[in-house]
Design a protein around this motif. Structure first.
Motif, short mmCIF file in Angstrom:
data_model
loop_
_atom_site.label_atom_id
_atom_site.label_comp_id
_atom_site.label_asym_id
_atom_site.label_seq_id
_atom_site.Cartn_x
_atom_site.Cartn_y
_atom_site.Cartn_z
N ILE A 65 0.85 -1.18 0.00
CA ILE A 65 0.00 0.00 0.00
C ILE A 65 0.89 1.24 0.00
CG2 ILE A 65 -1.92 -1.16 1.17
CD1 ILE A 65 -0.98 0.09 3.81
N THR A 66 0.29 2.41 -0.08
CA THR A 66 1.07 3.64 -0.02
C THR A 66 1.33 4.02 1.43
OG1 THR A 66 -0.87 5.08 0.02
CG2 THR A 66 -0.02 4.45 -2.16
N GLU A 67 2.31 4.89 1.63
CA GLU A 67 2.58 5.38 2.98
C GLU A 67 1.40 6.17 3.52
OE1 GLU A 67 6.49 7.05 3.90
OE2 GLU A 67 7.23 6.12 2.05
N VAL A 68 0.76 6.94 2.64
CA VAL A 68 -0.42 7.72 3.05
C VAL A 68 -1.52 6.77 3.52
CG1 VAL A 68 -2.25 9.26 2.22
CG2 VAL A 68 0.12 9.69 1.58
N ASN A 69 -1.70 5.69 2.78
CA ASN A 69 -2.70 4.70 3.16
C ASN A 69 -2.34 4.09 4.51
OD1 ASN A 69 -4.77 2.87 3.10
ND2 ASN A 69 -4.21 1.96 1.15
N SER A 70 -1.07 3.81 4.73
CA SER A 70 -0.62 3.26 6.01
C SER A 70 -0.95 4.23 7.14
CB SER A 70 0.88 3.00 5.96
OG SER A 70 1.36 2.59 7.22
N ARG A 71 -0.68 5.50 6.95
CA ARG A 71 -0.98 6.51 7.96
C ARG A 71 -2.48 6.59 8.23
NH1 ARG A 71 3.77 8.13 6.21
NH2 ARG A 71 5.11 9.58 7.30
N THR A 72 -3.26 6.55 7.15
CA THR A 72 -4.72 6.61 7.29
C THR A 72 -5.23 5.42 8.08
OG1 THR A 72 -4.91 7.76 5.17
CG2 THR A 72 -6.89 6.67 6.00
N LEU A 73 -4.77 4.23 7.72
CA LEU A 73 -5.22 3.03 8.42
C LEU A 73 -4.78 3.02 9.88
CD1 LEU A 73 -4.64 0.43 5.59
CD2 LEU A 73 -6.83 1.18 6.51
N LEU A 74 -3.58 3.53 10.15
CA LEU A 74 -3.11 3.61 11.52
C LEU A 74 -3.96 4.59 12.32
CD1 LEU A 74 -1.01 2.70 13.62
CD2 LEU A 74 0.34 4.69 12.96
N PHE A 75 -4.26 5.73 11.72
CA PHE A 75 -5.09 6.74 12.38
C PHE A 75 -6.46 6.15 12.73
CE2 PHE A 75 -8.21 10.20 12.11
CZ PHE A 75 -7.72 11.06 13.09
N ARG A 76 -7.08 5.49 11.77
CA ARG A 76 -8.40 4.87 12.00
C ARG A 76 -8.30 3.77 13.05
NH1 ARG A 76 -10.32 3.87 5.97
NH2 ARG A 76 -10.55 6.01 5.34
N GLY A 77 -7.26 2.97 12.94
CA GLY A 77 -7.07 1.90 13.90
C GLY A 77 -6.90 2.43 15.31
#
Length: 179
Positions: free
Chosen positions: A153-165
């Protein structure tokens, strides 16, 4: 026997050395696999399959990183591959979220009454998409660049998923009446 000597013997197909190396790391790698796979049997299979892969590809190991860290990454990647195969799509995100810029305050602090067991139980309740990112970030210590590479995935996607998590984790812990 020194670790480098043991690894060299394994490279030369010494079965006793391979068994010794396996025994040295199998319990720890099982714990890693169990974090990602639901059943004990799947985790055991993943560890076995990872070791087979390691012994076949040991010539690729460069002692730039610790052997345990190299092995752990192989086990995690193998587990994630298994999860991806079981699900048609691990991450089902809408296009608008892929481009979202997420700000993190970086705080993972919780109340003193929160036990590690509670956190692990709460992580298990997260949606798959964010669960694996939270586990890679919080439990394994990977950064967003590494998570993006591991998960495809992209780094932005990783940050988004971490934020939501992280948000969902707080909600779950609040239900335990501890946050």
């Amino acid at each position: 026997m020194f670790q480098t000597e043991l690894i060299e013997k394994c490279r030369n197909n010494d079965r006793r050395a391979q068994l010794k190396l396996y025994r040295q790391y199998c319990s720890a790698m099982f714990c890693v696999a169990k974090r990602y796979l639901a059943s004990r049997e799947d985790a055991e299979d993943a560890v076995q399959e990872s070791f087979i892969k390691v012994f076949k590809n040991l010539h690729q190991y460069r002692e730039e990183v610790a052997f345990g860290a190299w092995l752990k990454r192989i086990v995690i990647n193998h587990c994630l591959d298994r999860v991806k195969k079981e699900k048609e799509k691990l991450l089902a995100l809408e296009e608008k979220y892929l481009n979202a810029v997420v700000e993190e305050n970086g705080s993972w602090q919780v109340e003193d009454s929160v036990t590690p067991k509670m956190v692990v139980r709460a992580i298990e309740q997260l949606p798959e998409s964010s669960r694996y990112v939270v586990m890679l970030f919080l439990l394994e210590g990977y950064d967003h660049e590494e998570i993006a590479q591991i998960m495809g995935i992209t780094e932005v996607n990783s940050r988004t998923l971490l934020f939501r998590g992280k948000q969902k984790l707080r909600e779950i812990l609040r239900e335990y009446k501890v946050v």
